[in-house]
Structure formats: C-alpha cells, structure tokens
Design an enzyme around this catalytic site. Sequence first.
Site, short mmCIF file in Angstrom:
data_model
loop_
_atom_site.label_atom_id
_atom_site.label_comp_id
_atom_site.label_asym_id
_atom_site.label_seq_id
_atom_site.Cartn_x
_atom_site.Cartn_y
_atom_site.Cartn_z
N HIS A 195 46.76 41.84 40.85
CA HIS A 195 46.03 41.10 40.68
C HIS A 195 46.46 39.90 40.07
CE1 HIS A 195 44.01 44.99 40.88
NE2 HIS A 195 42.69 44.19 40.21
N GLU A 247 42.56 35.79 37.46
CA GLU A 247 41.33 36.60 37.54
C GLU A 247 41.10 35.72 36.61
OE1 GLU A 247 38.23 40.01 38.08
OE2 GLU A 247 40.87 40.77 37.31
N ASN A 262 34.71 47.01 40.99
CA ASN A 262 34.49 48.04 40.05
C ASN A 262 32.79 48.00 40.60
OD1 ASN A 262 36.92 45.74 39.07
ND2 ASN A 262 37.25 47.67 37.93
#
Length: 458
Positions: free
Chosen positions: A240, A243, A341
């Site tokens: 990740h 972000e 998500n």
Amino acid sequence: MTPFDDIDIAENSFCLRDAQIHRAFLDSGDMPVEADDAVRCDVIVRGGRIEAILPSGDAVDPTLPIHDLAGRHIWPGLVDAHVHLDKCQAFPRLIGADGTFAGARDATTADREAYWSYEDLYRRMSFGLRAAYAHGVTATRTHLDSPEPQAEISWRVFRRLRDEWRGRIDLQAVAFVPLDVYGTPFGARLAQIAADAGGVLGAVTRSTHGLHGMPFEGFERLLDQLFGLAEAHDLDLDLHVDESGDPNARALAAVAEATIRHGYEGRVTCGHCCSLAVQPEEAAARTIARVAEAEISVITLPVVNMYLQDRTPGRSPRWRGVPPVAELSAAGVSVAVAGDNCRDAFYAYGDHDLFDTFRQAVRILQLDNPVGDAPALVTSVPAGIMRLPDQGTLRVGGRADFNLFNARNLNELLSRPQGDRILVRGGLRVRPRLPEYSELDPPRDHAPIQTIRTETVE
C-alpha cells in the site's frame, strides 16, 4: 430473442450462438473486431471446457443444445486483486469510523483487538467470499492485517477458506503490516508465516502510528529489509503506497528504486498511489518512468479512494483520490482496478461486486469514449498480477467459467447494474444466493467497542 433468464444451461456441453466477446478477453486475433472492440462469435462448450470460439454462424453441431444470445456479452470470471476480507462487514459495530483515514485507522485497530477471533474472521470472510462469488468473481487477493499475535489467527482462517473455496474462487493472501514492523524480530517471523502459506509479503509504506506521507526514520533501510525477506523466501511483494493527497509523498518513487536495486523487477505490486495525481507534472512523470522501468504493477481502488481521500468535515472534496491511470498505462505500466474495502471503517458500503466497481471506475477515471481495453483492468491484467494464467480470459481448452450479461453493447452493459447476470461455472449455470446480512448479527454478549486506540495496520 430468447428472454435472458430463460437461458437455462443445465448440461455442460452446448453452443452459445451469436455472442459478443471483448477482444481483451481473447488470446486469438483471427476474428474481425466490430463495434466496441468486441468479436461476434459462437462458443462451443463440451464437457465443461471451451472447445471452440468461431465466427458467428459457423458453429454447426446438431448434437448440442443451442442457446441464442442475440449479441449479448460474455465476460470471463472477474479477478479482484486487492481486497480486505478480514476487515469486511464490520461497519455496523464500529465506533469512531468517521470516513477519514485517521478515524478508519483507529476504529479498525480497536475492532481488531476487541473482536477478531477465529470465529469472527471466518464468519465475515466467508460472507465476503460468498457475495463475491455470487457477483461473478473467480479469483481474489486479500490483504490480511498481520500484527503479532493476530497474524497466526488470520492466516489459519485464510488457509481454511482457501481450501474450502478451491475450484470456485482462487484465493491469495498478503501479509499486511506497517513498514516499521519489518525492523522488529517479528518481521522475519511474518515472512515465514506468509511463505509457509504460499502467500505474498506486503506492507503499508508508513509507520505504525503514522499516516501516509509522514516521514519516519529509517524508511529506505526498512524497505531494504522488506525486500531482503522477500528475496530470502522467494515471495512477491504487494504494498500500500502513498494513500493520501500529499503532493510531497514519495514512497512510490522509493519503492521503484528499491525494486531496481534488488533486481526485483516484475515482482512488485503497489496499490493506491493516490499522491501521484497531485504532484507536479514533471515529478510525477519521473516517478512513472521509474515505475515502468521497475516493472511495478499498480492497482487503483477508485471507489474507496474517492470516498476516503480529501475528506474534511464541512468541506467538499476537491479531487477524486485516484492515481493518473492514463499516464501510467501510456508508460507501459500494468494497471488493474480492484474493490478494496467493503462495509468497514475505510469504506462504509459495497457488496464485493467487482463489476459494479468497474462500472464506477469507468466514470471516475474517464475510461470511456472509447472504453477500449478497460475491461482488462478487472480480468486479464489482475490475473497476470496474481500469476493466474487460467483466469481473466476466454480461451479454447480453458474451463467454461464465464458471466453472461443482458447487454448487447458496452453502453447497455455500463448503464445498468447487471443484477441479472448469469454465472456459468464448469459449463453449468450456477445460482448462488447473496448471503443475508442477518447472518452477521452478533451474539447477545457482543458489546460495542468503548475505546479507540491509535495503533493499526492501514
């Protein structure tokens, strides 16, 4: 024209007459491409496998049942290469999830520490897989929050679910922790857990208590430790990265440099990369070029990041929260779209429906006029990222796993939710039901979380 729901494929040998298949799903270019980059064709299925894909009208076999699609679209199974099944469906019990990244971070940590038992994870992750399967997904990669001692529990649940879903959904997992965990003794243990489970090594490029874009000591050294563990165990990396809407964030550039430094080209995937969109054009172009040189794949999560990024109470958002997909693709970077998500602290909605995510991605990322190869972003491209050569395409000799849509062109396909899609698996129509939300109702002794802590993994 046969009513769509009357297409009842009850035998695993048949002919689909006059179908349309987008060229992104075919490994052969010997048929003429018509409007919307689609091929008009007949598909012969025998014994649950695709025997032939022929120009429309060429399939003649009186021994086979014929289903006339009248130009409707066939897609392969969808491939969702970035999800969080361990977080999913927890939203109704969360406290402090206010739609901001920091609020989601803290609410997730509190929820994990209070409730993530083997039974809770299995119930929610199973729910997510059943919903994804009912929506046409045939492969998915989930990130698993893996701090100590949660990792042992979460990876046991994953291994059980991978076995239970084999043949229906190809399930992969990524060990997911903040980067600074790899500077502790547990980092080596986590790499071993992932290796023992046939998983992928991962991290979020921030510190345990920090946010994306916040500098922390030893960042590049920790990256090198992570790459070293991946090399030692021969594991791909899935990170990740950046972000946030911070134009000064440079983690993606650092990951590209580390990839080249370690000779790990083609083995690294970076999700989010949102900050790249708000950097000065020249700086972004340099990073994109280096990402392409490192053969890093990028996964954009457009629905979740549009919801999450640039959120301030009482102020409307000013940007979409997605990376510059057109520029990345033009540079030769493999880019996929994924769901991320679902009904958790980071995104309060969703139903594990990757096709719905794709429909929204076309609008958010302006992938239309023409749509071009965009359908590959949820099929063949993520299948390549996950190293699944039998997923994401429709090919002669492959399993007859595909989704039929009641649409005769891409505009019809993208204008309706396609809730009546027909799923064919192994040459047979399957009719999975979406799980009922009541299955997630907590036991009577299940109390709401009363405190919010500050340590988390996303």
